[in-house]
Design an enzyme around this catalytic site. Structure first.
Site, PDB file in Angstrom:
ATOM      1  N   GLY A 128     -23.107 -21.669  21.486  1.00 34.76           N
ATOM      2  CA  GLY A 128     -23.749 -22.938  21.457  1.00 34.76           C
ATOM      3  C   GLY A 128     -24.527 -23.421  22.450  1.00 34.76           C
ATOM      4  O   GLY A 128     -25.604 -23.601  22.563  1.00 34.76           O
ATOM      5  N   ALA A 129     -23.733 -23.313  23.382  1.00 35.18           N
ATOM      6  CA  ALA A 129     -24.422 -23.685  24.942  1.00 35.18           C
ATOM      7  C   ALA A 129     -23.538 -23.012  26.010  1.00 35.18           C
ATOM      8  O   ALA A 129     -22.594 -22.522  25.795  1.00 35.18           O
ATOM      9  CB  ALA A 129     -24.410 -25.122  24.845  1.00 35.18           C
ATOM     10  N   MET A 130     -23.946 -23.255  27.114  1.00 38.54           N
ATOM     11  CA  MET A 130     -23.497 -22.596  28.699  1.00 38.54           C
ATOM     12  C   MET A 130     -23.612 -23.087  29.510  1.00 38.54           C
ATOM     13  O   MET A 130     -24.893 -23.906  30.186  1.00 38.54           O
ATOM     14  CB  MET A 130     -23.891 -21.112  28.742  1.00 38.54           C
ATOM     15  CG  MET A 130     -23.437 -20.407  30.101  1.00 38.54           C
ATOM     16  SD  MET A 130     -21.484 -20.115  29.668  1.00 38.54           S
ATOM     17  CE  MET A 130     -20.959 -20.381  31.418  1.00 38.54           C
ATOM     18  N   ASN A 173     -23.741 -23.436  32.735  1.00 31.82           N
ATOM     19  CA  ASN A 173     -24.187 -22.901  34.143  1.00 31.82           C
ATOM     20  C   ASN A 173     -24.781 -24.209  34.907  1.00 31.82           C
ATOM     21  O   ASN A 173     -25.235 -25.272  34.504  1.00 31.82           O
ATOM     22  CB  ASN A 173     -25.569 -22.276  34.027  1.00 31.82           C
ATOM     23  CG  ASN A 173     -25.850 -21.185  32.902  1.00 31.82           C
ATOM     24  OD1 ASN A 173     -24.692 -20.379  32.994  1.00 31.82           O
ATOM     25  ND2 ASN A 173     -26.514 -21.436  32.031  1.00 31.82           N
ATOM     26  N   HIS A 232     -19.868 -32.112  26.393  1.00 31.21           N
ATOM     27  CA  HIS A 232     -19.004 -31.004  26.602  1.00 31.21           C
ATOM     28  C   HIS A 232     -19.432 -30.147  27.646  1.00 31.21           C
ATOM     29  O   HIS A 232     -18.825 -30.007  28.819  1.00 31.21           O
ATOM     30  CB  HIS A 232     -18.920 -29.861  25.442  1.00 31.21           C
ATOM     31  CG  HIS A 232     -18.205 -28.735  25.592  1.00 31.21           C
ATOM     32  ND1 HIS A 232     -16.865 -28.608  24.816  1.00 31.21           N
ATOM     33  CD2 HIS A 232     -18.488 -27.679  26.156  1.00 31.21           C
ATOM     34  CE1 HIS A 232     -16.449 -27.417  25.211  1.00 31.21           C
ATOM     35  NE2 HIS A 232     -17.127 -26.889  26.149  1.00 31.21           N
ATOM     36  N   GLU A 233     -20.774 -29.919  27.794  1.00 32.80           N
ATOM     37  CA  GLU A 233     -21.105 -28.975  28.963  1.00 32.80           C
ATOM     38  C   GLU A 233     -21.336 -29.837  30.246  1.00 32.80           C
ATOM     39  O   GLU A 233     -20.841 -29.080  31.073  1.00 32.80           O
ATOM     40  CB  GLU A 233     -22.633 -28.499  28.593  1.00 32.80           C
ATOM     41  CG  GLU A 233     -22.920 -27.639  27.284  1.00 32.80           C
ATOM     42  CD  GLU A 233     -21.722 -26.455  27.334  1.00 32.80           C
ATOM     43  OE1 GLU A 233     -21.510 -25.881  28.429  1.00 32.80           O
ATOM     44  OE2 GLU A 233     -21.441 -25.930  26.109  1.00 32.80           O
ATOM     45  N   HIS A 243     -18.060 -30.101  31.875  1.00 37.88           N
ATOM     46  CA  HIS A 243     -17.687 -28.748  32.556  1.00 37.88           C
ATOM     47  C   HIS A 243     -18.494 -28.761  34.119  1.00 37.88           C
ATOM     48  O   HIS A 243     -17.743 -27.910  35.278  1.00 37.88           O
ATOM     49  CB  HIS A 243     -18.348 -27.407  32.007  1.00 37.88           C
ATOM     50  CG  HIS A 243     -17.449 -26.908  30.760  1.00 37.88           C
ATOM     51  ND1 HIS A 243     -16.421 -26.618  31.233  1.00 37.88           N
ATOM     52  CD2 HIS A 243     -17.979 -26.456  29.600  1.00 37.88           C
ATOM     53  CE1 HIS A 243     -15.869 -25.929  29.986  1.00 37.88           C
ATOM     54  NE2 HIS A 243     -17.032 -25.845  29.148  1.00 37.88           N
ATOM     55  N   GLU A 253     -12.229 -24.617  28.387  1.00 36.22           N
ATOM     56  CA  GLU A 253     -12.525 -25.157  27.189  1.00 36.22           C
ATOM     57  C   GLU A 253     -11.761 -26.183  26.525  1.00 36.22           C
ATOM     58  O   GLU A 253     -12.362 -27.149  25.975  1.00 36.22           O
ATOM     59  CB  GLU A 253     -12.760 -23.883  26.260  1.00 36.22           C
ATOM     60  CG  GLU A 253     -13.737 -22.724  26.896  1.00 36.22           C
ATOM     61  CD  GLU A 253     -15.121 -23.188  27.098  1.00 36.22           C
ATOM     62  OE1 GLU A 253     -15.493 -24.333  26.514  1.00 36.22           O
ATOM     63  OE2 GLU A 253     -15.754 -22.611  27.888  1.00 36.22           O
TER      64      GLU A 253
HETATM   65 ZN   LIG Z   1     -17.319 -25.129  27.304  1.00 33.61          ZN
END
Ligand SMILES: [Zn+2]
Length: 837
Positions: free
Chosen positions: A265-267, A269, A301-302, A305, A324
Site C-alpha cells: 500500500g505504502a512504505m 522510507n 500510518h506511514e 512510522h 506494524e
Molecule cells: Zn506500516
C-alpha cells in the site's frame, strides 16, 4: 555461523552512494564507499548483494579479491584487516527490474500517449542489497550520503533534502542529498523520473519554529489537482505526532510520492514515503468517505512510522509485527482526532473482526514468533500483525489510560532514539511510566499465545461470574488462559478488573443490574451472556449502549452462527430487532451477517430471505431518505449507501434497482454513486458492462478507476466474468491490482466457482506475473465456495500447489473454507425451512 546474519566484526557507519540510472535501458551503474569500524582482526569482510554485477572492490584504497554468492546473497571480500576504521569501496552495475522490489521500474502513459519510466525503490525487507552492496540488516544503522546522477529534466528524490547539483561531462546532473540520520538500509529510498512536485507546505517543527518541515506530494504530471487532501492529512498528522510523541519530526523534510506501480500500500522510507496513487491522490468532491478514510489511514500510518520504526527500529525481523501493529494503532488514533465525525474507533471494530476471523481457527498463529530467515517474516504482514496487533495495543491503552500509554510510548522513543529494540523494551518502558500494571506479563499472554478468549458472564444471585475459554469455530477444550483486561459497566458505573485466571467472581450490589462486559468495546475478546443478562441488554436498552458495544453484540452473534452455536434463523430474528439502529458500524456488522446468510440458501428459501432483508432495510432507508439532506454527516451518507446496496443486491428489490439506475445519472453524492455503481453491476447487462469498462479505462481519479474496475467483478453472467478474468490477465490491469480483481471474481455470488476454475487454470501465469505478496490474497475468497465438490477441488489443488511465501495464511484460508462448508451443510436445510415456515 547463521546463514542469515552477517558477522558483527565489521560494522558500517556511513555510506557514500552514487547511482546513475538509465531509464530507457532499465539499468544503472553505482559506486559506494562504506565507512566501517573493524571490531576484531578479520580475514574476510562479508556484506549483502544480489543481482548486481560487481566490477571492483577496494578496501583501504587497495584492490581486493571478492566472491558474489547468489545463494546466500552475500559479497565476500577476501581481505585481512585489523581493528580500527576502514573504507570499503565497490563499483557495480544492476538492472531496474519489473518485480516491484529493490530498485525497480514503474511506467505510465503520459498525456501524449508515450510510455514514461520511473526508477523507484522498495527495499523492505531485504531488497536494498539489489540496489547496492550493503550490510542489509535493520540493526546496522548508518548515515547515508546519496547522490543520484540523472538526466537534467528528471526529478530525483531521496530520504534527505537536495543540497547540491553538479553538471556532469555527459550532460547529466549529479543531485546530491544531505546526510541522513543513522537509519536502517530497508528505509533507503531513491526515486528518479519525469515527476512533478506540489509546492511545499510548511509544518511547524516542535520546539524549533525556525526550521519548519517541508511537506510535498510528488506525482506523475497532470495530477496536482488531486493532492490537496493528502497534504491536509499529512500536515495534520506531522503536527499531531510531534505533540503525541513529544519529539520533533526526526528528519528535515517529508516527501510523499504517488507511484503508478507499487506492490504494497505504502512504505515508510524515512522522509521519502512511497504510496500507491489510489492511497495518496483523491478528489474529495467525488470520493466516498471510505475512499478518503483509506488515504487518511495510510498517510497517518506511514507518518507514525517516522518515529516508531524509523527513529527507533526493531533489532531483527521478528519485531516487524510490533512495528506494524503500533503504526496501525496510531493511524486510527490520529484519524480519530483528524475527523472525529468519522468515528474511526468504531469502524476499527470491523478490522478487529477480520483478525478474530483468522484467530478463531486452529491454524492461527501467535502474534510474535522467532524469525530466523528474513523470509520467515513475509508471513507476518497479515491481519494478525496489523489488525490483531493494533487491537491489542488499543486494549492496553484503554486499560492503563490513554495518557499513561502515551507517556510510556514517548519514554520508549526518547530512550531508544536512533537505536534498535526488542518487543519487550516497549512493554518495559510503558511499565516504568505507569507503575502498578503488569504490562509485560499482560501483553506476553496475548503475544506469545495464539487465539483469544470468549468471556462468559452469568449471574449467581448477586454474584457475577466471569470465566474464559479460548474461542474457536467448532469444539475446543484448549486450556489457554489470557490476562484479560475487563471494563465492566454495572448500571452505568464502570470498573476495571483483570481476569487472569479461568474465572472470577464479582459481587454486585443489585441482582437486577444491567451488566456490560467489555464496556466500550475495545477488548480483544468476545462475550457470551447468560439469558438473563443478555435479555437486559436487548430491546430499548440497546440504545443506551455505545456503538462499539452494539457492534460487538451483532458480530459476536454472527460468529456464534459460524461456530455452530446459534441457528442462522435466530440470527436473522435477532438483527430484525435493530430497526431503530442508525449507526453505520453496527449496520455494517448486520450486513456481513446478512450476506453470509444469503449464501446459505437457494430457490424459494432465497426468495423468502430476500423478502426478510428488504422488509428490514426498506423502512430504515425510507426514514433516512433516498437523497442526502443539507448538512448531514459523512457517516449518514455512508449508511444510506450501504442500505441501498443491501436492499438492491441482497434484497434483490426491483424498485431499489430501478432507483439506482436513475440515481447514477442524477445525483452527485459519492456514496450514492458508489452504491448504485455496484448495485447496477450486480444485475448489469452487457451494455452496462461495456460502459463500466470504458469508464475504468478513462477515469477521472484513482478512486474512480478502482471503483469501475472492481465493479466489473460484480456482474452476474458467466460471459461477463469471463471478460473480467481475461482483462485481469491481459496486462491492461496493473499487476498490483489484477490479483485483487480476480479476488472479487471468486467472491462473486453467482460466478465464484467458475472464477476459481479460471484462476486455477492460469495458476502458473498468475504466479509469474503478480507480486509475490498478492497471490494468497487473490485466492482468499475460495473460503466462500462451499459446494462439496468445489471444496474438495480447492483443498486438493493447494496440497499440490503450495504458496510458500504465505503458507500459514493459505492454511487459514483452507480451514476457513472447511468451516464455511460445515456451516452450509448444517444450515442450508434448517434455515430454508425456517425462512419458508
Ligand atoms: Zn506500516
Amino acid at each position: 555461523m547463521n546463514p542469515y546474519r552477517l558477522p558483527r566484526s565489521v560494522v558500517p557507519h556511513r555510506y557514500t552512494l552514487a547511482l546513475e540510472p538509465d531509464l530507457a535501458a532499465a539499468t544503472f551503474v553505482g559506486h559506494v564507499i562504506i565507512d566501517a569500524n573493524v571490531n576484531e582482526p578479520v580475514q574476510q569482510i562479508v556484506l549483502n548483494a544480489i543481482e548486481l554485477d560487481v566490477s571492483e572492490v577496494k578496501v583501504g584504497g587497495r584492490v581486493a579479491p571478492f566472491v558474489l554468492d547468489e545463494a546466500t546473497e552475500r559479497l565476500v571480500i577476501d581481505v585481512a584487516d585489523e581493528p580500527g576504521t576502514t573504507a570499503i569501496e565497490i563499483t557495480f552495475t544492476g538492472i531496474l527490474n519489473d518485480k516491484l522490489r529493490g530498485w525497480y521500474r514503474s511506467t505510465f502513459t503520459d498525456a501524449d500517449g508515450n510510455q514514461q519510466v520511473i526508477a523507484t525503490s522498495q527495499m523492505q525487507a531485504t531488497d536494498c542489497r539489489r540496489a547496492f552492496p550493503c550490510f542489509d540488516e535493520p540493526d546496522f544503522k548508518a548515515v547515508f550520503d546519496i547522490t543520484l546522477i540523472v538526466e537534467p529534466h528528471l526529478l530525483a528524490v531521496s530520504n534527505a533534502p537536495e543540497t547540491e547539483r553538479v553538471e556532469q561531462p555527459n550532460g547529466k546532473v549529479a543531485v546530491r542529498f544531505a546526510e541522513t540520520m543513522p537509519m536502517s538500509t530497508y528505509l533507503v529510498a531513491v526515486v528518479v523520473g519525469p515527476l512533478e512536485s506540489t509546492p511545499a507546505v510548511m509544518v511547524p517543527r516542535l520546539d524549533d519554529p525556525e526550521h519548519p518541515i517541508a511537506l510535498r506530494i510528488i506525482h506523475v504530471p497532470g495530477k496536482g489537482h488531486l493532492t490537496q487532501f493528502g497534504l491536509d492529512v499529512g500536515a495534520y498528522a506531522l503536527d499531531w505526532y510531534q505533540r503525541y510523541y513529544g519529539i520533533a519530526y526526526p528528519t528535515e523534510k517529508c516527501d510523499m510520492l504517488a507511484l503508478p506501480d507499487f506492490a504494497a500500500g505504502a512504505m515508510e522510507n524515512l522522509g521519502c514515503i512511497t504510496y500507491r496513487e489510489s492511497l495518496l491522490l483523491a478528489d474529495p468532491a467525488t470520493s466516498t468517505q471510505l475512499e478518503l478514510q483509506n488515504l487518511a489511514d495510510v498517510i497517518t500510518h506511514e507518518l507514525a512510522h517516522m518515529w516508531f520504526g524509523d527513529l527507533v527500529t526493531m533489532k531483527w525481523w521478528n519485531g516487524i509485527w510490533l512495528n506494524e501493529a503500533f503504526a496501525t494503532f496510531m493511524e486510527v488514533a490520529c484519524c480519530n482526532d483528524y475527523r472525529p465525525d468519522w468515528k474511526r474507533w468504531a469502524s476499527f471494530s470491523l478490522e478487529r473482526s477480520a483478525a478474530f476471523e483468522v484467530d478463531s481457527l486452529a491454524s492461527t498463529r501467535t502474534v510474535e514468533y522467532p524469525v530466523e530467515a528474513p523470509a520467515d517474516c513475509d508471513g507476518m504482514f497479515d491481519v494478525l500483525t496489523y489488525q490483531k496487533g493494533g487491537s491489542l495495543l488499543r486494549m492496553l491503552e484503554q486499560y492503563i489510560t490513554p495518557e499513561g500509554f502515551r507517556q510510556g510510548v514517548s519514554h520508549y522513543l526518547s530512550t531508544h532514539e536512533y537505536g534498535n529494540t526488542e518487543t519487550s523494551d516497549l512493554w518495559d518502558r510503558i511499565e516504568e511510566s505507569v507503575s502498578g500494571t503488569p504490562v509485560r506479563a499482560l501483553m506476553d499472554s496475548w503475544i506469545w499465545q495464539a487465539g483469544y478468549p470468549l468471556v462468559s458472564a452469568r449471574l449467581e444471585g448477586s454474584d457475577l461470574l466471569l470465566s474464559q475459554q479460548r474461542f474457536a469455530y467448532g469444539d475446543t477444550d484448549d486450556p489457554t488462559l489470557f490476562v484479560v483486561p475487563i471494563h465492566l459497566l454495572v448500571d452505568g458505573q464502570e470498573t476495571k478488573v483483570l481476569l487472569d485466571g479461568a474465572d472470577l467472581r464479582i459481587t454486585i450490589a443489585d441482582a437486577t443490574s444491567t451488566v456490560v462486559v467489555n464496556a466500550g468495546g475495545h477488548g480483544y475478546y468476545r462475550v457470551s451472556y447468560d439469558a438473563t443478562l443478555r435479555s437486559r441488554l436487548l430491546g430499548p436498552a440497546l440504545a443506551t449502549l455505545t456503538v462499539l458495544d452494539r457492534y460487538n453484540l451483532v458480530d459476536d452473534a454472527w460468529n456464534e452462527v459460524v461456530a455452530g452455536r446459534l441457528a442462522a434463523a435466530d440470527f436473522l430474528t435477532f438483527v430484525e430487532g435493530f430497526s431503530a439502529e442508525r449507526e453505520y458500524a453496527v449496520w455494517q456488522a448486520i450486513a456481513i451477517g446478512l450476506r453470509g446468510i444469503g449464501r446459505l440458501v437457494e430457490g424459494d428459501a432465497l426468495q423468502a430471505y430476500r423478502t426478510r432483508v428488504a422488509n428490514l432495510v426498506r423502512p430504515v432507508l425510507a426514514d433516512l431518505g433516498w437523497a442526502p439532506t443539507e448538512g448531514e454527516g459523512d457517516l449518514t451518507a455512508k449508511l444510506r449507501g450501504l442500505l441501498v446496496g443491501v436492499l438492491a443486491v441482497l434484497g434483490d428489490d426491483a424498485d431499489a434497482q430501478q432507483r439506482c439506475r436513475e440515481l447514477i445519472t442524477t445525483t452527485t453524492d459519492p456514496e450514492l454513486i458508489a452504491a448504485a455503481t455496484n448495485a447496477i453491476a450486480a444485475v448489469g447487462t452487457d451494455a452496462d458492462y461495456d460502459e463500466y469498462l470504458a469508464r475504468f479505462r478513462n477515469p477521472a481519479t484513482p478512486q474512480e478507476e478502482l471503483r469501475y474496475m472492481y465493479a466489473l467483478a460484480e456482474f452476474p453472467s458467466r460471459e461477463q466474468i469471463e471478460r473480467t478474468i481475461a482483462l485481469a490477465f491481459s496486462g491492461e490491469v496493473r499487476t498490483q491490482n489484477a490479483p485483487f480483481l480476480l479476488n472479487r471474481c471468486i467472491a462473486n455470488r453467482w460466478q465464484g466457482n467458475y472464477a476459481w476454475q479460471e484462476v486455477r487454470k492460469h495458476w502458473d501465469d498468475a504466479n509469474d506475473k503478480f507480486p509475490n505478496n498478492t497471490i494468497v490474497r487473490m485466492i482468499d475468497p475460495v473460503k466462500l465456495l462451499t459446494e462439496p465438490a468445489v471444496v474438495a477441488d480447492v483443498q486438493s489443488f493447494f496440497s499440490e500447489h503450495p504458496i510458500p511465501q504465505a503458507a500459514k495464511t493459505l492454511d487459514q484460508v483452507l480451514e476457513r473454507q472447511r468451516t464455511n462448508a460445515a456451516l452450509a451443510e448444517r444450515e442450508a436445510e434448517r434455515l430454508g425451512e425456517a425462512l419458508q415456515a
